[in-house]
Structure formats: structure tokens, C-alpha cells
Design a protein around this motif. Structure first.
Motif, PDB file in Angstrom:
ATOM      1  N   SER A   1       0.837  -1.195   0.000  1.00 17.99           N
ATOM      2  CA  SER A   1       0.000   0.000   0.000  1.00 17.99           C
ATOM      3  C   SER A   1       0.870   1.242   0.000  1.00 17.99           C
ATOM      4  CB  SER A   1      -0.902   0.005   1.239  1.00 17.99           C
ATOM      5  OG  SER A   1      -0.120   0.239   2.392  1.00 17.99           O
ATOM      6  N   ILE A   2       0.291   2.300  -0.519  1.00 13.27           N
ATOM      7  CA  ILE A   2       1.003   3.585  -0.532  1.00 13.27           C
ATOM      8  C   ILE A   2       1.234   4.045   0.911  1.00 13.27           C
ATOM      9  CG2 ILE A   2       0.923   5.982  -1.329  1.00 13.27           C
ATOM     10  CD1 ILE A   2       1.016   3.964  -3.636  1.00 13.27           C
TER      11      ILE A   2
ATOM     12  N   GLU B   1      -4.031  -5.147  -8.800  1.00 11.75           N
ATOM     13  CA  GLU B   1      -3.933  -3.780  -8.268  1.00 11.75           C
ATOM     14  C   GLU B   1      -2.798  -3.635  -7.263  1.00 11.75           C
ATOM     15  OE1 GLU B   1      -5.407  -0.866  -8.990  1.00 11.75           O
ATOM     16  OE2 GLU B   1      -6.208  -1.944 -10.709  1.00 11.75           O
TER      17      GLU B   1
ATOM     18  N   ARG C   1       0.215  -0.914  -7.505  1.00 18.29           N
ATOM     19  CA  ARG C   1       0.512   0.088  -6.464  1.00 18.29           C
ATOM     20  C   ARG C   1       1.966  -0.032  -6.011  1.00 18.29           C
ATOM     21  NH1 ARG C   1      -4.503  -1.017  -4.072  1.00 18.29           N
ATOM     22  NH2 ARG C   1      -3.473  -2.260  -2.478  1.00 18.29           N
TER      23      ARG C   1
ATOM     24  N   THR D   1       5.079   2.801  -6.297  1.00 18.49           N
ATOM     25  CA  THR D   1       6.013   3.274  -5.258  1.00 18.49           C
ATOM     26  C   THR D   1       7.455   3.007  -5.691  1.00 18.49           C
ATOM     27  OG1 THR D   1       6.022   1.191  -3.982  1.00 18.49           O
ATOM     28  CG2 THR D   1       4.351   2.825  -3.411  1.00 18.49           C
TER      29      THR D   1
END
Lengths: 98, 290
Positions: free
Chosen positions: B9-10, B77, B81, B85
């Protein structure tokens, strides 16, 4: 007697030693998890009974209790899931679970 | 699989990278750190530092093109993501190493010509092999090439450079430490994401192993030329400056010849490739020796 004490009483293995984890200056994960990791300083770096080396990113993973074969640990710096085993040299080694 | 991809995740990246080891840094190091006088006042050492840094910029430009190109080829997805990054990480690496060229005295208007002049042609070949896979939107080959081979190489090269510079050039060592931290995530993604894909696509193995063999050849050729071209060791000896006795893979780098350093680095990276590829179900192929 607590549940943990009951289990320990019937467990053939001795209870696990507990460890107080201090900050080692490792800053590659969010603050609250930093005490669970430290930088590895190479082959001569002796690991404590609560430590195992991540084979993917070479960071030392630390637990608040003694590690044993079969334990699952998570390497947050490289996001790998690992299982603790016994290496050829007799020490603890982690293998990656994909 | 779902839990595993959720880690990409970001938010996790923000808390682990910009809000962690990059906090309060300027181009990857403390604002009060500078290139040492030993390098800035000696033309041979300064030139050698420029040549070395150009190699880092070329490698990181390749990594930037590869990671950004793989985003749209990613099948899920979480991977998209993560690669987003990684793209920012690689762009940062290009920026901090480019900034180092400026710090070493390269004029902004001369940047591209200096890079063209010093770019190691073997490293360019290495990059072309990888980018060919990325251009074909081949996610499996692209991630093995980028996150196992290229990042595996970078991981070892940065570590060696870090120990060499820790005492002599804290500014550069600090910059390298941040890139090493980034590489940990990148190699982790390569292994964790690709392991299951290799298992599901066994027919692809021979072709990917062939790519690894070819990329490894150009990597060794890159090391060979880089160590052959370096003049820093001779210059330090000429001016009577003792080399730093830092330990890398059990060896005292201050005592090794450039040939021995090249062999040590090459062997270390190939050994790592073998182990990493084995873990994800690929058979390491020994490259020809350049």
C-alpha cells in the motif's frame, strides 16, 4: 493459573525465554515496529535466540520471545513471510513462504 | 494472496520510507554533509567519482523505465501500487545520483554529455535486454529481470560501495544507505510476487533463465570494465593516502587489488542470484565469462 501457564505445564518443551527489545536505530519501517528489526553486520554477526536473519533482504528480525523451529515471522522491510527452521550449522534459519 | 498484496500500500510506503529513513534528508543525506575535500581537491579522484556515479545514474534510469513500464503490465492492483512506489523510489535514485554529479562539479548543461561519455556500454546492453521485455509488457520476465537480477545486482553493489565509503565519505554512504533500504522492498517484491507466477507458468522458465544468463554476462562485463577503468586505488597509493580497511563479505577491501574486488563482487552477486532464483523455482544459469 492462566491459559499460558496451563499450556506450559503440559508442554514437553521448556518455556521460552522472554526478551526486552530496545530500539537499535533501525528506521526502515514505521516507528512502532522498529524495535523488531536491526541491521545485520555480516557473517560474524551472532544472532541471539530471539533473532533470525531474513534471507531476502538481510535484516535481522527480532522477537520478544525465544524463537523456535516452526515459528512464523514477518519481515516488514521487504514484506516477506518466513518460517523459522534449523540450518545446517545448527542455528536458526528462516525460509520464505510465497 | 490477497493478504500478501495488501502489504503493498502507498500508506505503508509513506510510513516506511519518506516518514522514516528519508525524513530530514536532502537528496538522500543530511544537509550538513558534503563531498570530502580529498575527492574535491584531487582531479583523478573527482573524475573517478564522476565515472562511478554515472554508472549509478545509468542503472537507475533503466530501473525507472522498467518499473514504470511494468505498472500497466501488472496483473493485479496490489502489484500496480507497489510498482508505482518503486517507480518513485527509482526516480529518486536517479535524482540523488544526478545531484551527486552536480556536487562533484558537473555543470547542469553538461550532464547528458558527461553521462554519454562515461556510460559503460556493457551496462547499456544489460539495460536493453531488460527493457526489451518491459516493452513487450512481459510482466513475469520483466519482474525477474528488474526485481531479481537488476535489483539483486544493485543491492550487492550498493552494499559494497556503502562499506567502502562509510568512513571516507559519510555523505555518499548516507545516500547509499537510503537506496539500500529501498532495494530491500524491491527484491522482496520480486521474490514474493514472482514465486507463485513461476509456479503457474512453468513453460516460461527456459526463456526467463536464458534472459538471466544473458543479463548476468553483461553485468560481469560491466564490473570488468568498471574495475579496469578505475584509477582511484592507484591515485590513493600515489598520494600516500591509506585506503579504508572496511569489511565486505569477509574480505578487507583496503587490501584487495581491483581485480580481486571485481572477482569478489561478481561472485557475491552470482551467488545471490543462484539462491534467489532457486527460491522462486528458477534454475540459475552460469553466464559466460567476459
Amino acid at each position: 493459573m492462566s491459559e499460558t501457564q496451563k499450556r506450559t505445564a503440559t508442554d514437553p518443551e521448556p518455556p521460552r525465554a522472554r526478551f526486552e527489545l530496545e530500539d537499535t536505530g533501525f528506521n526502515e519501517v514505521p516507528k512502532k515496529y522498529r524495535k523488531f528489526y536491526r541491521r545485520w553486520s555480516g557473517e560474524k554477526d551472532e544472532l541471539a535466540p530471539n533473532e533470525v536473519l531474513c534471507p531476502v533482504c538481510k535484516v535481522v528480525i527480532r522477537s520478544s520471545r525465544e524463537l523456535r523451529e516452526g515459528d512464523r515471522v514477518y519481515c516488514m522491510p521487504c514484506m516477506s513471510r518466513l518460517v523459522v527452521g534449523r540450518g545446517q550449522g545448527g542455528g536458526l534459519e528462516a525460509t520464505v513462504r510465497y | 494472496m490477497a493478504d500478501f498484496l495488501n502489504a503493498y500500500s502507498i500508506q505503508n510506503w509513506l510510513e516506511s520510507c519518506p516518514q522514516a529513513y528519508l525524513e530530514d534528508t536532502v537528496f538522500g543525506h543530511s544537509s550538513d554533509e558534503h563531498e570530502p575535500d580529498l575527492i574535491m581537491e584531487n582531479e583523478v579522484l573527482r573524475h573517478d567519482a564522476i565515472r562511478t556515479t554515472v554508472a549509478l545514474v545509468v542503472g537507475e534510469r533503466c530501473a525507472l523505465a522498467a518499473s514504470s513500464g511494468l505498472i500497466n503490465a501488472a496483473p493485479d492492483e496490489g502489484s500496480k501500487r507497489f510498482l508505482a512506489t518503486q517507480t518513485l523510489d527509482e526516480a529518486r535514485h536517479v535524482e540523488v545520483f544526478t545531484q551527486r554529479l552536480y556536487d562533484l562539479g558537473v555543470a547542469k548543461e553538461d550532464l547528458e554529455s558527461v553521462i554519454a561519455q562515461h556510460a559503460n556500454p556493457n551496462l547499456v546492453k544489460f539495460a536493453e535486454l531488460l527493457l526489451e521485455k518491459v516493452d513487450k509488457r512481459d510482466f513475469l520476465a520483466g519482474v525477474v529481470g528488474q526485481n531479481i537480477v537488476l535489483e539483486g545486482m544493485a543491492f550487492s553493489v550498493f552494499e559494497m560501495m556503502h562499506v567502502m565509503n562509510a568512513a571516507m565519505n559519510p555523505k555518499f554512504a548516507h545516500t547509499l544507505q537510503g537506496t539500500i533500504a529501498d532495494e530491500r522492498r524491491h527484491v522482496g517484491f520480486g521474490e514474493n510476487r514472482i514465486g507463485s507466477l513461476v509456479r503457474d507458468n512453468p513453460a516460461r522458465k527456459p526463456e526467463i533463465e536464458k534472459m538471466q544468463k544473458e543479463m548476468s554476462y553483461w553485468m560481469l562485463a560491466t564490473f570488468s570494465q568498471a574495475f579496469r577503468d578505475t584509477s582511484a586505488v592507484d591515485e590513493l597509493e600515489r598520494i600516500g593516502q591509506e585506503r579504508t580497511h572496511s569489511n565486505y563479505q569477509g574480505a578487507d577491501l583496503g587490501k584487495l587489488s581491483t581485480n580481486e574486488m571485481e572477482a569478489l563482487l561478481g561472485d557475491t552477486v552470482l551467488k545471490e542470484f543462484k539462491v534467489r532464483l532457486g527460491r522462486i523455482g528458477l534454475d540459475y544459469q552460469s553466464p559466460d565469462r567476459p
